[in-house]
Design an enzyme around this catalytic site. Sequence first.
Site, PDB file in Angstrom:
ATOM      1  CG  ASN A  78      -0.360  -0.071   2.497  1.00  0.00           C
ATOM      2  OD1 ASN A  78       0.759  -0.556   2.640  1.00  0.00           O
ATOM      3  ND2 ASN A  78      -1.041   0.435   3.494  1.00  0.00           N
ATOM      4  N   GLY A 120       2.862  -5.284   7.459  1.00  0.00           N
ATOM      5  CA  GLY A 120       1.872  -6.015   6.675  1.00  0.00           C
ATOM      6  C   GLY A 120       0.708  -6.415   7.551  1.00  0.00           C
ATOM      7  CB  THR A 139      -2.912  -8.758  12.291  1.00  0.00           C
ATOM      8  OG1 THR A 139      -2.906  -7.334  12.448  1.00  0.00           O
ATOM      9  CG2 THR A 139      -2.837  -9.412  13.658  1.00  0.00           C
ATOM     10  CB  THR A 175       1.602 -11.725   7.290  1.00  0.00           C
ATOM     11  OG1 THR A 175       0.537 -11.751   6.369  1.00  0.00           O
ATOM     12  CG2 THR A 175       2.870 -12.202   6.625  1.00  0.00           C
ATOM     13  CD  GLU A 218       5.584  -0.220  12.822  1.00  0.00           C
ATOM     14  OE1 GLU A 218       4.436  -0.014  13.264  1.00  0.00           O
ATOM     15  OE2 GLU A 218       6.587   0.345  13.268  1.00  0.00           O
ATOM     16  CB  CYS A 225      -1.856   0.475   8.259  1.00  0.00           C
ATOM     17  SG  CYS A 225      -0.580   1.745   8.220  1.00  0.00           S
ATOM     18  CD  GLU A 250      10.860  -0.151  12.403  1.00  0.00           C
ATOM     19  OE1 GLU A 250      11.474   0.445  11.509  1.00  0.00           O
ATOM     20  OE2 GLU A 250      10.406  -1.304  12.258  1.00  0.00           O
TER      21      GLU A 250
HETATM   22  P1  NAD Z   1       0.732  -9.031   3.802  1.00  0.00           P
HETATM   23  O1  NAD Z   1       0.909  -9.397   5.229  1.00  0.00           O
HETATM   24  O2  NAD Z   1      -0.057  -9.927   2.944  1.00  0.00           O
HETATM   25  O3  NAD Z   1       2.143  -8.891   3.065  1.00  0.00           O
HETATM   26  C1  NAD Z   1       3.142  -7.987   3.502  1.00  0.00           C
HETATM   27  C2  NAD Z   1       4.499  -8.504   3.047  1.00  0.00           C
HETATM   28  O4  NAD Z   1       4.761  -9.733   3.718  1.00  0.00           O
HETATM   29  C3  NAD Z   1       4.584  -8.803   1.547  1.00  0.00           C
HETATM   30  O5  NAD Z   1       5.873  -8.473   1.094  1.00  0.00           O
HETATM   31  C4  NAD Z   1       4.367 -10.312   1.509  1.00  0.00           C
HETATM   32  O6  NAD Z   1       4.930 -10.923   0.377  1.00  0.00           O
HETATM   33  C5  NAD Z   1       5.076 -10.747   2.781  1.00  0.00           C
HETATM   34  N1  NAD Z   1       4.621 -12.020   3.343  1.00  0.00           N
HETATM   35  C6  NAD Z   1       3.404 -12.614   3.226  1.00  0.00           C
HETATM   36  N2  NAD Z   1       3.396 -13.793   3.875  1.00  0.00           N
HETATM   37  C7  NAD Z   1       4.622 -13.951   4.430  1.00  0.00           C
HETATM   38  C8  NAD Z   1       5.220 -14.956   5.226  1.00  0.00           C
HETATM   39  N3  NAD Z   1       4.557 -16.055   5.595  1.00  0.00           N
HETATM   40  N4  NAD Z   1       6.487 -14.784   5.632  1.00  0.00           N
HETATM   41  C9  NAD Z   1       7.174 -13.676   5.288  1.00  0.00           C
HETATM   42  N5  NAD Z   1       6.671 -12.693   4.509  1.00  0.00           N
HETATM   43  C10 NAD Z   1       5.403 -12.816   4.096  1.00  0.00           C
HETATM   44  O7  NAD Z   1       0.160  -7.546   3.812  1.00  0.00           O
HETATM   45  P2  NAD Z   1      -0.279  -6.673   2.564  1.00  0.00           P
HETATM   46  O8  NAD Z   1      -1.586  -7.216   2.080  1.00  0.00           O
HETATM   47  O9  NAD Z   1       0.861  -6.536   1.613  1.00  0.00           O
HETATM   48  O10 NAD Z   1      -0.472  -5.243   3.233  1.00  0.00           O
HETATM   49  C11 NAD Z   1      -1.663  -4.834   3.816  1.00  0.00           C
HETATM   50  C12 NAD Z   1      -1.585  -4.960   5.329  1.00  0.00           C
HETATM   51  O11 NAD Z   1      -0.476  -4.234   5.813  1.00  0.00           O
HETATM   52  C13 NAD Z   1      -2.798  -4.374   6.008  1.00  0.00           C
HETATM   53  O12 NAD Z   1      -3.212  -5.216   7.048  1.00  0.00           O
HETATM   54  C14 NAD Z   1      -2.271  -3.054   6.571  1.00  0.00           C
HETATM   55  O13 NAD Z   1      -2.982  -2.580   7.678  1.00  0.00           O
HETATM   56  C15 NAD Z   1      -0.871  -3.447   6.920  1.00  0.00           C
HETATM   57  N6  NAD Z   1      -0.022  -2.252   7.020  1.00  0.00           N
HETATM   58  C16 NAD Z   1       0.405  -1.854   8.250  1.00  0.00           C
HETATM   59  C17 NAD Z   1       1.179  -0.704   8.369  1.00  0.00           C
HETATM   60  C18 NAD Z   1       1.667  -0.232   9.716  1.00  0.00           C
HETATM   61  O14 NAD Z   1       2.526   0.644   9.747  1.00  0.00           O
HETATM   62  N7  NAD Z   1       1.165  -0.749  10.814  1.00  0.00           N
HETATM   63  C19 NAD Z   1       1.513   0.039   7.226  1.00  0.00           C
HETATM   64  C20 NAD Z   1       1.057  -0.402   5.985  1.00  0.00           C
HETATM   65  C21 NAD Z   1       0.291  -1.563   5.891  1.00  0.00           C
END
Ligand code: NAD
Length: 479
Positions: A149, A224, A226, A228, A246, A280, A460
């Site tokens: 995102n 990413g 929760t 994951t 995060e 997020c 962070e």
């Molecule tokens: P996601 O968890 O699907 O993927 C995030 C990253 O993790 C990607 O690079 C993905 O390839 C990798 N990944 C997926 N499974 C993995 C595993 N088993 N082991 C290691 N890496 C793995 O998330 P997304 O759909 O890309 O992003 C959206 C989510 O991110 C939303 O829930 C959003 O709220 C969250 N987010 C949080 C913040 C924050 O600062 N708290 C900021 C941006 C997005």
Amino acid sequence: MKILNFIGGEYSGARSGKFLNNTNPATGEAMGELPDSDAVDVVMAIQAAHRAAEKWAKTPSAERSRLLNLIADRIEQRADEFAKLEALDVGKPKWLAREVDVPRAILNFRFFAAKILTEETGGFDSDGALVQYSLRQPVGVCGLISPWNLPLYLLTWKLAPCLAMGNAAVCKPSELTPLTAHLLSEIVSDILPPGVCNIVYGRGETAGAALVQHPGVPLISFTGGTDTGIKITQSSAPQLKKLSLELGGKNANIVCKDADLSAAVKGSIRAAFLNSGQICLCGSRLYVQEDIYDSFMKEFREQTAALKIGDPMADDTFIGPLVNGQQREKSLAAIQQATREGAKVTVGGRVPETLPQQLRGGFYLEPTVIEDLDHCSDLWANEIFGPIVTVQTFKLPQDAIKWANTSTYGLSASVWTRDVSRAHKMAREIQAGTVWVNTWAKRDPRVPFGGVKHSGIGREGGDHSLDFYSELKTVCLAT
Ligand code: NAD
């Protein structure tokens, strides 16, 4: 465009020869490929990082700072190109990438380049018997895993402090949005020694998981979802890795009756719908005090219905497509569930029908307002991550605090009020990593950032980033 892994300063495809498609969310058409890397490619990147790590760790901080500033300068020179690629990949309006994501990426490098020049660690004299001081030392090779995102913003938020503190990096950007990471690799390849920054593309369950499980990577910074984050915690636990998580958010946006209504409407619309609700920090749960519900919601509905949906490259677009078909399906399913449960969809709720022909295959969805949703609906609890806001009234500020705190998430919240003491009281009582008052999503790189409850572990930002990307060692001398 065909993207390649960036390992040890060289470009290469995945050893398996496999590629993934990269789709343009605004048209639904394939626009390129990226490596479908697996553990073999990840191990190569980790080895390259290890070869570079020792020399980089010994590079004087003034030199590291100079190189990080050079990266910032080059991003600035190519800012428009970065914004265009981010818009193409994510579907966010290009103006938004130009105003927020790209300047923030530049700031991330400049900020940590400056920070390491003024960094201090303590010294202690114990009554003349002992002299003790602290050393801040690199952790080693760090795994940096980022989402789709805010691809450039969040990758650089991790990479800049990681490199500044003398670590080498293996980055794993989201498989959905590789373009700005690739452009960053072009810049880095001219500036950093080979292997200091490596970028491996691929799916989370293969490339990401291999990075998390490798014993040669003692630190994982993950942003990413929760679910994951929980998997990463479990799979890294046997090796006791340093983790920063995060994670997701379902953030309350509370409008009190004494708020500046015009500012609150404008701010709440941004909070609900910026980046098509795929941030997020989005204020996806809107709580409006009952005394002003009608007047506030009239303006909120009208202004939401007027948001321009369109081509991410157009200057007047506010709502671009969602990142892929899956995200749109998830959002549509949430709208259908709300309707089934008796809620009213008062704005939007549909796939737009009047888009120009070339955007008809894109993953668009109208900005959607849901009112009168049952208190027990799990839509209040689950992160939808689309252009959808659910709205509810409250009687007293303490009721709003109670609603805000019912969530298992705790990333952020916003409060709109002119009463300063109410603002302080509410900010203190809301369970969240960040509480904004009369604003949303503003953040200085010095302040701690992170979530409570299911929104993450660790902070962070500023000194917290220096702490996370280093090991503090105490040296104790008998005098
Ligand atoms: P996601 O968890 O699907 O993927 C995030 C990253 O993790 C990607 O690079 C993905 O390839 C990798 N990944 C997926 N499974 C993995 C595993 N088993 N082991 C290691 N890496 C793995 O998330 P997304 O759909 O890309 O992003 C959206 C989510 O991110 C939303 O829930 C959003 O709220 C969250 N987010 C949080 C913040 C924050 O600062 N708290 C900021 C941006 C997005």
